[in-house]
Design a protein around this motif. Structure first.
Motif, PDB file in Angstrom:
ATOM      1  N   UNK A  73      22.242  21.193  10.477  1.00 24.14           N
ATOM      2  CA  UNK A  73      22.097  20.230  11.575  1.00 24.14           C
ATOM      3  C   UNK A  73      23.419  19.607  12.013  1.00 24.14           C
ATOM      4  N   UNK A  74      24.380  19.577  11.124  1.00 20.92           N
ATOM      5  CA  UNK A  74      25.673  18.977  11.489  1.00 20.92           C
ATOM      6  C   UNK A  74      26.750  19.570  10.611  1.00 20.92           C
ATOM      7  N   UNK A 119      30.039  17.549  14.200  1.00 24.58           N
ATOM      8  CA  UNK A 119      29.391  18.130  15.369  1.00 24.58           C
ATOM      9  C   UNK A 119      27.902  18.303  15.063  1.00 24.58           C
ATOM     10  N   UNK A 120      27.085  17.857  15.991  1.00 30.49           N
ATOM     11  CA  UNK A 120      25.639  18.075  15.891  1.00 30.49           C
ATOM     12  C   UNK A 120      25.361  19.535  16.241  1.00 30.49           C
ATOM     13  N   UNK A 121      24.744  20.273  15.353  1.00 30.71           N
ATOM     14  CA  UNK A 121      24.516  21.702  15.614  1.00 30.71           C
ATOM     15  C   UNK A 121      23.027  22.051  15.579  1.00 30.71           C
ATOM     16  N   UNK A 122      22.188  21.070  15.781  1.00 28.84           N
ATOM     17  CA  UNK A 122      20.793  21.426  16.014  1.00 28.84           C
ATOM     18  C   UNK A 122      20.743  22.321  17.245  1.00 28.84           C
ATOM     19  N   UNK A 123      19.807  23.251  17.306  1.00 32.36           N
ATOM     20  CA  UNK A 123      19.859  24.268  18.352  1.00 32.36           C
ATOM     21  C   UNK A 123      19.865  23.642  19.738  1.00 32.36           C
ATOM     22  N   UNK A 179      23.272  22.309  20.446  1.00 37.05           N
ATOM     23  CA  UNK A 179      24.214  23.405  20.682  1.00 37.05           C
ATOM     24  C   UNK A 179      24.103  23.895  22.114  1.00 37.05           C
ATOM     25  N   UNK A 180      22.861  24.114  22.540  1.00 37.98           N
ATOM     26  CA  UNK A 180      22.662  24.701  23.866  1.00 37.98           C
ATOM     27  C   UNK A 180      23.036  23.731  24.987  1.00 37.98           C
ATOM     28  N   UNK A 181      23.146  22.439  24.632  1.00 43.72           N
ATOM     29  CA  UNK A 181      23.511  21.451  25.652  1.00 43.72           C
ATOM     30  C   UNK A 181      24.975  21.031  25.570  1.00 43.72           C
ATOM     31  N   UNK A 182      25.676  21.538  24.573  1.00 48.39           N
ATOM     32  CA  UNK A 182      27.070  21.150  24.392  1.00 48.39           C
ATOM     33  C   UNK A 182      27.944  22.073  25.241  1.00 48.39           C
TER      34      UNK A 182
END
Lengths: 384, 384, 384, 384
Positions: free
Chosen positions: A205-206, A370-374, A377-380
């Protein structure tokens, strides 16, 4: 039933590994799965012809687009240099072919996302070449976690270390270029472990990353001049899984003396496991039960009780090898095509790994988590 | 010459370990070093008397201040619960005694700094109980690095994992209190490895930490109620050494199945080393030389060629134990008193470890890298 | 109660090991057992005096007979060269002293039998210096066998290999003389394992041996001439235990690279164990139960659940050393004297090992199997 | 050039292993060696047909004599139950075919001698299925010995232990019959190691053996009655090599917990090596040179510097598996046919191993040493 026709692009290290696997998979797993080796392509036509004869491919050529378009090719195996994966995978997908692509899927997260979405629309089956995951003992590890046999998972420690760039005298090569070698150790090695970590423990998640280039310059073998290395030798990562479990991961291409040291330790409330690829036929397990005086880490040797080991050898402890993992990888894709069920390491996983890798680089630049929830990710904007 | 008089405070685990070492050091190393066991103090007078008789101390009592003031006590050994170290060490220093203190030196960085400065003014010799460092093979590791036998150092990976708090059913205890157990795994375990890392590679210049409490509540054994745990089960650290070398460190008190898993891997341009305390008589070494087909990590077994192993046993491979390391630690202090030269792990190191530990906590709070060069530490209001 | 007075003969390697143990045993095990270090004798009076001071003995001398006769000496520790053991042990026994003798008990089976019978008549307690047996994990191994936890025992494989005579350039020494070094590797090393095998599995009933001298000549360091070596470098043994279980044992003093490689594998119907002294804090156990996919050899790390480990350290996995085994050996004798119960490795075991060793030599000469049931041994004119 | 045509008899465990190898060898080693899979025979015609399709054989049948006579079959692979090897091998030889036979060559020494002599007269190339020998690291071991890098060889310790008959409840089967299972563990396991020992160290000149049947009776799965087992569970051997080097060998099929524990230790004046098949990608080496403080057994990981590893994978430490050894075995035979040079484990070695195995049984009966120099073997009426 007619078996699947395979078209293979590339005759190097990985191309040969795919060919060996395609030749063996039917023998190892039985007649249903025997693939037809339909088409072999290499940029060098002579290489293609010579290898096609030795490896038993029906035809050879130097035009990968023709291979992707060929009506008797059902599956396209992409074993070319990393920077070519993207366009070949896209062509194959658009032609409605199933795709078996060596990692990395692409060199940027945005390219990977485009491929992921295209594959989804085309409804083709895909597989990424994360071969270490195909080890029967990794399946055991996953089951132990998923079944709750290790209890609540407390902590993950993973690493992947090799020494192919350890010697400062190793000359500058495509591996040192950002455009071809991607993010260095993170791309070459880290992606294997990141994918495996999520396979075992679910999504991260991060994360927070530190990247280091120890050998900042290497000698150009042509000009003899010192050239600046564009990517990193070492990646070190702190992370949190969605489950709340903390983790660390570490990757190095300059870890002198290590050859294929991919491994992990996972600690849970009921037990723990340890794996290291250099002893790929061993999984270490500790169970917090039984008489206290007799507890300890045991070494489980791979055997026929660990599917699909028995397809290779009915006797325990005799040992699988790295090429056997590729046979299993091919077999998993064949079954996926037959069943319509995706394999774990399909193009979505390949894309996610690419995004996580980009997130590590972003963290290193921003010195921030970094927040890496899917969804994140797709909004970053920096990661798509 | 008259030998040194020792006064020991505490008769628990570490008190006994010191007593065994004080009893043995003269026999192991020869007559010059035989200490006089002068005074034994415990809060419980009966314990003190009984142990003094068994362990061969000349007198016993329950007043540690009297011990610190006793004219025949030259060295004060502090083996009490952690929160008592500070005031006892300060009293001993102010009385002009040499001090052998179990870690941690204090519970806060500012207390540790005060002790460091007092010891410096008093010009007494001190030693901290970082016993793992006293292993002859750690000396070999340091020499390999200092002599350049491993070449330029590329990377450090260290860890210290145990499982004494892994079971969620383990009840709440003093270890769970910030005021007594300090920063949990970081304090109990991490300080050993942080000190060893600097011993081997020189000072750390910056670090970033993540602390995690997995078992956030434990049952109070008296009230039966659930109580909130005040410190952390896991600490994960990224760092940079002053040399530029990156590193990671990881500490856990809930690493199910590990018992004393302190270890490190250090990678250099000419070779690499690996050590793990659970096999404390082995050091693994890889050298990037000799015929390529014969290279590999070798296992060096401790023997008389690794001083001061021979003082314990003239035969190689017979094995030292944990208590032998304490004998070496005592011997090092005796030599330091004789020579006036400080030992590596004296009170300055104990103070610095305390400051680094505080820096990890600060990083965890601020989610930022912390500059830990000594000058920066001493000027950081949050760390002194 | 007054504690026991010890008289120690010899200040070399083993003398020092006994002194360390005598100094520590009271501290390690508690007040009841603290011995009085009464008398130290060495052939060199200066050595005796210097060591007595350093080691804390009350008096020193160069007359071992006086020591044996001294009224305050309750136990005589014999740590002299092998060929002196016999007469010193006999004198001590005849003086009614308890005896702690380093192995071998004597250089011939008949001498050993005489000592055994004398000790029996004198009703003194005795102990032989088979220290490896005192390892807490060897106790676990024995319990596993005796409790039936390994089921019926199928097979025993034992070995003891070192390399102290591996180099052909190592000069001729007393070790090469039959009159002083006895039967070479069989005497130095084999006796330890033979005794341990019987401790674990009960008596051996028959054996067959092959002895080999690889380095038949060595250079005399004084004369410079080549001298013939009188004893053997390697002993290889087939055997049967009274239980019917077959076994092999192998001993070498020229096993290049091994340092203290005493070990065994024992296979049973319910499980198996593996031990090797170079990793003396580990016992490997396989159990034929539980889910087949999770079976494997586990590594049990020594800890406080394995008595008497906790007397040395309350924390698991921290590691005992070779000198700690001698402390346990001394403690066992002290308890034996208190209780009147013999220890396992008393003079009867020391005698039996001597007879078994003689039987191996006899087998090598006659190229025939030898019956080594105790009755047969005592009636075999060549072995008494 | 036309490649060789292969005819394979048997579709069980080893038949499949040969098929996998025949399918892969051309791909692994390059076009020159691609074999034609010409003919597959199984006693069950359906099995033969189904497997021929899955494995890519051109034709299938149930008549092995027809296969041996087929003009397009150049090489006959014999993978049938042990008691059928003799007559099939003889038919193939007499038809002038090259032969690749799984071990044992025959069930008696005299049958083996007849085959050896027939093959010699027919001038065909042969290979026995001693696959463990084909490990690239075994080649390294042999070179170290042959090149003198280990100096004079002092001692050999070998073993091969599995546990497939360890459970007393395992029912009676063909393996328990002397007529089909031969000499039990000695036949199944021992022959592999005996052959490897001679490959490494040269011929054995004398041996002494002890055979033991621990599970003397097993339950017949059909009748439910207890039946007497006709062969042995354990074989233990003392030997001398022609070089004078002593050795031991031990084989067990009831070594609970071991799965494929074939291994050896070889000690020399300049160094030593250790190998164990369960970690088949590792060879341990000790060298008696370099600084004493840094010596130790190193673990050499298989890699491309160990031919022919690189044919499978260009990256070191990635791991070969048991099936890869069979590919090398096939390749060795193909090269032998091309060059006319025999492979090490050809039918002469297969015959010699059979004779040595018979000599062990003879020694066990006579309780005497047996001279096993080749001349003596061929003149010993009990062994031909």
């Amino acid at each position: 039933m007619s078996s699947l026709g395979f078209g293979l692009i590339g005759t190097g290290f990985m191309g040969k590994a795919h060919a060996i696997a395609l030749r063996s998979v039917g023998t190892v797993f039985g007649e249903r799965d025997a693939p037809r080796l339909r088409y072999l392509v290499d940029a060098n036509l002579d290489n293609a012809k010579r290898s096609a004869e030795a490896w038993g491919f029906a035809s050879a050529g130097d035009d990968w687009a023709a291979l992707c378009a060929h009506p008797e090719v059902d599956v396209v195996n992409i074993c070319t240099p990393n920077h070519l994966h993207r366009e070949m995978a896209m062509a194959a997908i658009l032609a409605g072919k199933h795709v078996h692509c060596e990692k990395p899927l692409a060199l940027t997260a945005s390219d990977a996302v485009a491929l992921r979405d295209a594959a989804s629309r085309a409804e083709v089956r895909t597989s990424m070449g994360f071969n270490y995951m195909c080890n029967p003992l990794i399946t055991v590890a996953r089951e132990l976690i998923r079944n709750g046999e290790l209890g609540e998972i407390f902590n993950f420690r993973g690493w992947y270390q090799e020494d192919y760039m350890a010697d400062p005298a190793t000359p500058f090569s495509w591996r040192c270029l950002r455009s071809q070698g991607g993010a260095g150790a993170l791309a070459d090695l880290g992606t294997h472990l990141i994918n495996m970590a999520e396979y075992l423990l679910g999504p991260i998640s991060a994360l927070f990353g530190q990247l280091s280039t120890v050998h900042t310059h290497r000698k150009d073998p042509v000009s003899g001049n010192s050239r600046e290395v564009e990517n990193e030798d070492i990646a070190q990562i702190l992370c949190k899984f969605s489950s709340g479990c903390p983790g660390t991961m570490e990757f190095s291409r300059i870890a002198t003396g290590t050859k294929c040291d991919l491994g992990f330790e996972i600690f849970g409330s009921k037990g723990s496991i340890f794996f290291a690829q250099e002893r790929m036929n061993e999984l270490r397990l500790y169970e917090s039960q039984g008489p206290a005086r007799l507890r300890g880490f045991r070494t489980i040797l791979a055997g026929p009780q660990h599917p699909p080991y028995a397809a290779f050898c009915p006797a325990p402890g005799h040992g699988l090898g790295i090429n056997d993992l590729k046979v299993i990888e091919v077999w998993n894709l064949i079954n996926s095509i037959a069943s319509g069920e995706p394999v774990f390491s399909d193009i979505r996983n390949g894309c996610r790994v690419q995004q996580l890798s980009a997130a590590v680089e972003l963290s290193n630049r921003t010195r921030d988590w970094i927040n890496v929830e899917q969804r994140a990710l797709d909004q970053n904007a920096e990661l798509v």
